[in-house]
Design an enzyme around this catalytic site. Structure first.
Site, PDB file in Angstrom:
ATOM      1  N   SER A  66       1.004  -6.773  -3.797  1.00 48.14           N
ATOM      2  CA  SER A  66       0.239  -5.499  -4.495  1.00 48.14           C
ATOM      3  C   SER A  66       0.058  -5.884  -5.941  1.00 48.14           C
ATOM      4  O   SER A  66      -0.518  -6.672  -6.138  1.00 48.14           O
ATOM      5  CB  SER A  66       1.297  -4.217  -4.181  1.00 48.14           C
ATOM      6  OG  SER A  66       0.833  -3.021  -4.532  1.00 48.14           O
ATOM      7  N   ASP A 215      -2.116  -2.704   1.692  1.00 47.92           N
ATOM      8  CA  ASP A 215      -1.092  -3.040   0.698  1.00 47.92           C
ATOM      9  C   ASP A 215       0.028  -3.993   1.202  1.00 47.92           C
ATOM     10  O   ASP A 215       0.575  -3.953   2.351  1.00 47.92           O
ATOM     11  CB  ASP A 215      -0.331  -1.935   0.209  1.00 47.92           C
ATOM     12  CG  ASP A 215       0.527  -2.380  -1.011  1.00 47.92           C
ATOM     13  OD1 ASP A 215       0.848  -3.462  -1.491  1.00 47.92           O
ATOM     14  OD2 ASP A 215       0.578  -1.274  -2.104  1.00 47.92           O
TER      15      ASP A 215
END
Length: 414
Positions: A66, A215
């Protein structure tokens, strides 16, 4: 099929005595915390080896999830001179400038409106600014072009399985040689915050591979073990870069794992509070997304736990440094509050974490405890910087010796 193997400038572990890994957690705007710590580490390396020293020069693998994946790209994508596009000291200013545009905060009347209807009709943010920013910064750079090996986890929602973008994996799966900007957009596409990222990649034979990514934090918010596994696979496959390392020779690994803070001690949720929650409440509670918080926290905690067990079993705790803070509360614990004051507070938290005592996880209780020695994170980073510097010098020396010996053998044959 064209096989674009990664070509890295660093001398491989076969020339040295260690495998060096830097791991960076996810956490949205809290990536500023990691930026402060990385800037300190790079400064220590520069004091030892000169102003041109960069983190990518010292680590065999830099892994990030991320926001950590974005930082990984910043540290490893080359500029026009072949050096890292960003120095570590540039990370915090970058976040201060761009986070308010990536996570625009509602103002005026909009700030008074309930946020829930927006979340029910689509992601909280369009992600357009982030996509344009990464495309501009990282350009056409592909995975095989990074200056050291990188590992960035994502999750493919169409295949319902993780997709790990690893420089090493290109040796067997060239379809993963995609643009680094696409990898970063994918690993940052947090459910409910940003839309999933779709793109495709075509190889030299015209074979098309599609990606439907969210993500990487739903896979491994702390990518430490993912990075260690990527290296171990190369050892098993007898990659000559790994020399005589053994498949489970983690005692030869030097790992720095940097977190972005957590809210464990705040105890935001409880069984009593959640007992009457339905789908909506699990998705939104007083500005937080409980289901996402729980998924990410469990991921990072379990990986730190297993990493701690591995290094303790090998009596190599001194080769694993985890820097994190589980005492965040209120605004600083959010992933997307990009106000000037909150970003500055996160910077201060990073600075404070440097002076905190080094903590290790008690593998029996799962609780963080200070190490026996009264040593702080900044002092430990200085020690690690010296080890990294010495390892780099050793590799250069041995590499030069091997080249010289090879040249002498060629002369004798002639």
């Amino acid at each position: 099929m064209e096989n674009k193997s990664p070509s890295k400038k660093n001398k491989p572990p076969s020339c040295g005595s260690l495998v060096t890994i830097l791991s960076l957690d996810g956490g949205g705007v809290r990536g500023i915390i990691a930026g402060v710590i990385l800037a300190f580490l790079e400064k220590q390396l520069q004091e030892l080896d000169g102003e041109e020293a960069r983190l990518a020069d010292y680590f065999d693998v830099i892994a990030g999830t991320s926001t950590g994946g974005l930082v990984t790209a910043m540290l490893t994508v080359p500029d026009e001179t072949g050096r890292p596009h960003f120095a570590a000291k540039d990370i915090v200013p970058f976040y201060l400038e761009h986070c308010p545009k990536i996570f625009p905060q509602p103002t005026g009347v909009l700030a008074l409106l309930p946020k829930l209807p927006k979340l029910l009709s689509g992601p909280k943010y369009s992600g357009k600014y982030l996509r344009n920013l990464l495309s501009k910064l990282l350009g056409e750079t592909r995975l095989h072009q990074t200056l050291t090996n990188i590992v960035i986890p994502t999750f493919d929602i169409k295949k319902l399985q993780p997709t790990i973008f690893s420089s090493y994996q290109l040796l067997v799966d060239p379809s993963l040689d995609v643009k680094v900007s696409d990898i970063c957009i994918g690993t940052s596409a947090a459910p409910t915050f940003f839309p999933p990222h779709y793109f495709s990649n075509e190889d030299s034979q015209g074979n098309k591979t599609e990606f439907n990514l969210v993500d990487g934090a739903v896979t491994a918010n702390n990518p430490t073990l993912v990075a260690m596994t990527a290296v171990s696979k190369q050892i098993v496959k007898n990659n000559p870069d790994m020399g005589k390392l053994k498949p489970l020779g983690f005692d030869r690994f030097l790992v720095i794992s940097i977190g972005t803070g957590s809210t464990k001690r705040e105890e935001k949720y409880s069984a009593k509070k959640a007992a009457k929650w339905g789908i909506i409440s699990w998705l939104y509670d007083d500005g937080s997304t409980p289901i996402l918080d729980i998924t990410m926290e469990s991921s990072r905690d379990m990986i730190h736990y297993h990493s701690s067990v591995v290094f303790k079993a090998l009596q190599s705790e001194d080769k694993y440094l985890r820097i994190d803070d589980d005492t965040l509360e209120g605004d600083v614990s959010t992933m997307d509050l990009a106000t000037k004051s909150n970003l500055e507070n996160l910077q201060k938290i990073g600075e404070k974490m440097l002076t905190n005592r080094v903590m290790q996880m008690n593998i029996d209780t799962g609780v963080y405890e200070p190490v026996a020695e009264n040593i702080t994170n900044d002092e430990q980073l200085k020690r690690y910087a010296k080890i990294l510097s010495d390892e780099r010098k050793l590799r250069r020396l041995r590499s030069d010796t091997m080249i010289k010996d090879s040249s002498n053998e060629s002369q004798e044959i002639k």
